[in-house]
Design a protein around this motif. Sequence first.
Motif, PDB file in Angstrom:
ATOM      1  N   TRP A  54      51.101 -75.365 -38.944  1.00 41.99           N
ATOM      2  CA  TRP A  54      50.656 -76.728 -38.605  1.00 41.99           C
ATOM      3  C   TRP A  54      50.715 -76.958 -37.103  1.00 41.99           C
ATOM      4  N   MET A  55      51.797 -76.503 -36.472  1.00 46.18           N
ATOM      5  CA  MET A  55      51.942 -76.769 -35.037  1.00 46.18           C
ATOM      6  C   MET A  55      50.927 -75.968 -34.221  1.00 46.18           C
ATOM      7  N   THR A  56      50.662 -74.722 -34.638  1.00 46.25           N
ATOM      8  CA  THR A  56      49.663 -73.911 -33.930  1.00 46.25           C
ATOM      9  C   THR A  56      48.283 -74.557 -34.084  1.00 46.25           C
ATOM     10  N   ALA A  57      47.997 -74.974 -35.307  1.00 47.48           N
ATOM     11  CA  ALA A  57      46.699 -75.613 -35.560  1.00 47.48           C
ATOM     12  C   ALA A  57      46.559 -76.885 -34.731  1.00 47.48           C
ATOM     13  N   ILE A  71      43.779 -80.512 -39.870  1.00 49.86           N
ATOM     14  CA  ILE A  71      43.825 -80.135 -41.288  1.00 49.86           C
ATOM     15  C   ILE A  71      42.851 -78.978 -41.545  1.00 49.86           C
ATOM     16  N   GLU A  72      41.668 -79.077 -40.963  1.00 50.92           N
ATOM     17  CA  GLU A  72      40.687 -78.000 -41.162  1.00 50.92           C
ATOM     18  C   GLU A  72      41.207 -76.682 -40.586  1.00 50.92           C
ATOM     19  N   GLN A  73      41.823 -76.782 -39.404  1.00 46.35           N
ATOM     20  CA  GLN A  73      42.345 -75.566 -38.768  1.00 46.35           C
ATOM     21  C   GLN A  73      43.448 -74.930 -39.620  1.00 46.35           C
ATOM     22  N   VAL A  74      44.327 -75.751 -40.180  1.00 45.04           N
ATOM     23  CA  VAL A  74      45.393 -75.232 -41.042  1.00 45.04           C
ATOM     24  C   VAL A  74      44.772 -74.508 -42.233  1.00 45.04           C
ATOM     25  N   TRP A  75      43.754 -75.113 -42.800  1.00 41.26           N
ATOM     26  CA  TRP A  75      43.073 -74.503 -43.952  1.00 41.26           C
ATOM     27  C   TRP A  75      42.427 -73.174 -43.554  1.00 41.26           C
ATOM     28  N   ARG A  76      41.774 -73.149 -42.380  1.00 39.09           N
ATOM     29  CA  ARG A  76      41.144 -71.898 -41.914  1.00 39.09           C
ATOM     30  C   ARG A  76      42.188 -70.815 -41.702  1.00 39.09           C
ATOM     31  N   ASP A  77      43.377 -71.239 -41.288  1.00 35.02           N
ATOM     32  CA  ASP A  77      44.457 -70.270 -41.053  1.00 35.02           C
ATOM     33  C   ASP A  77      45.163 -69.857 -42.339  1.00 35.02           C
ATOM     34  N   GLY A  78      44.674 -70.317 -43.467  1.00 37.06           N
ATOM     35  CA  GLY A  78      45.243 -69.867 -44.739  1.00 37.06           C
ATOM     36  C   GLY A  78      46.155 -70.862 -45.432  1.00 37.06           C
ATOM     37  N   GLY A  79      46.249 -72.067 -44.908  1.00 41.26           N
ATOM     38  CA  GLY A  79      47.139 -73.062 -45.516  1.00 41.26           C
ATOM     39  C   GLY A  79      46.634 -73.523 -46.883  1.00 41.26           C
ATOM     40  N   ARG A  80      47.439 -73.334 -47.895  1.00 36.98           N
ATOM     41  CA  ARG A  80      47.102 -73.798 -49.249  1.00 36.98           C
ATOM     42  C   ARG A  80      48.395 -74.289 -49.909  1.00 36.98           C
ATOM     43  N   PHE A  81      48.322 -75.287 -50.727  1.00 41.13           N
ATOM     44  CA  PHE A  81      49.484 -75.777 -51.475  1.00 41.13           C
ATOM     45  C   PHE A  81      50.702 -76.034 -50.578  1.00 41.13           C
ATOM     46  N   ASP A  82      50.446 -76.710 -49.458  1.00 42.96           N
ATOM     47  CA  ASP A  82      51.545 -76.932 -48.513  1.00 42.96           C
ATOM     48  C   ASP A  82      52.643 -77.840 -49.039  1.00 42.96           C
ATOM     49  N   GLY A  83      52.348 -78.563 -50.101  1.00 43.61           N
ATOM     50  CA  GLY A  83      53.388 -79.411 -50.682  1.00 43.61           C
ATOM     51  C   GLY A  83      54.454 -78.594 -51.393  1.00 43.61           C
ATOM     52  N   TRP A  84      54.177 -77.319 -51.633  1.00 40.24           N
ATOM     53  CA  TRP A  84      55.177 -76.446 -52.246  1.00 40.24           C
ATOM     54  C   TRP A  84      55.938 -75.760 -51.129  1.00 40.24           C
ATOM     55  N   SER A  85      57.236 -75.885 -51.132  1.00 40.10           N
ATOM     56  CA  SER A  85      58.004 -75.406 -49.985  1.00 40.10           C
ATOM     57  C   SER A  85      57.788 -73.915 -49.718  1.00 40.10           C
ATOM     58  N   GLU A  86      57.524 -73.115 -50.781  1.00 37.45           N
ATOM     59  CA  GLU A  86      57.344 -71.674 -50.534  1.00 37.45           C
ATOM     60  C   GLU A  86      56.025 -71.375 -49.830  1.00 37.45           C
TER      61      GLU A  86
END
Length: 365
Positions: free
Chosen positions: A267-270, A245-260
């Motif tokens: 997620w898989m790379t993280a 989860i931290e890695q996804v966030w570091r990679d720019g992941g925000r508001f993942d519940g929104w499909s766009e």
Amino acid sequence: QAGMITRPVRERSIETIAAMVENGIRKSGFEEVGLLSLSSADHTEIGEIAKGLADRYEGSNVSLSLPSTRVDAFNITLANEFSRNGRRSGLTFAPEGGSERMRKVINKMVSEEDLIRTVAAAYSHGWRQVKLYFMVGLPTETDEDVLQVADLAKKVIAKGREVTGQNDIRCTVSIGGFVPKPHTPFQWAAQLDHETTDRRLKKLRDVVREDKRYGRAIGFRYHDGKPGIVEGLLSRGDRRVGAIIEQVWRDGGRFDGWSEHFSYDRWMTAASLALAGTGIDVDWYTTRERDYDEVLPWDHLDSGLDKDWLWGDWEDALAVADGSSDVEIEDCRWTPCYDCGVCPEMNTEIQIGPTGHTLLPLAVV
Ligand code: SF4
């Protein structure tokens, strides 16, 4: 999961519900009220509640709804009460499993006749749109189980046309991907991989669309399988998933519940970065079936459920799936306790009506 970890059933009184509704409307300024408990239609006094609330708010701008109901003709009466003030949009029923076999596996005792009888009542009471909710990816499911959703939907339309004598009947099939959850009998189950989920849904969609007689009357709503895998990872993950989860966030992941904003690849790379050297991967968390002996990451959290009882229920589900057993577990509200462990463990008990109370009209100020 909610039906497991919130045991036993404890009903709110009709007065409390009415007070919550009134308070919510006054203090929020909103005008839509939905009775969103797990199974509102099972409340012993739901008939009184529906009538009482509908009477109280008749002629006002407040609209009432009962979002999804059991497959039961009585619920049409309820829906009629709730819609007194508003539009008759759609009625939602949740058979959840497309085939009878699948519904038995998830202990959802709804027969095809029940469903057809219920929708016939709905259409004949003036409802023009019925929504049916199903899950894809349930344990032991095959393509055939999913394709039966199309058969059901066609029968629903046919029945609707028959009872109303009209053609403008609609049925929307809405499908969610099944994600096994902790503290449930399916906590040991393998989640269906996203490729198979997508292939099954596409097959079903094609079968529905190709149907000349009914296809156009059937709406089809579903999501692709990838977000479900991330949900599965988060649902049954252990503390190592924190690093993902931290890695996804570091990679720019925000508001993942929104499909766009959702990126499966991120997620898989993280995950491959965060899990490097551990010998496990996302499949290990999601599409892998667990054994009885495995220590589960949530075993130290106590919801009161007896783990051996859950395991027994999982084995029963598998036995029902392959036809070697026919056990149905009734709701313990109406049958003797079957010792799931919660009541003695949590020192609580089932609390249900009927209380015989009714609602009085609100005084106009
Ligand atoms: S302990 Fe018995 S009565 Fe209580 S929730 Fe479990 S099965 Fe129902």
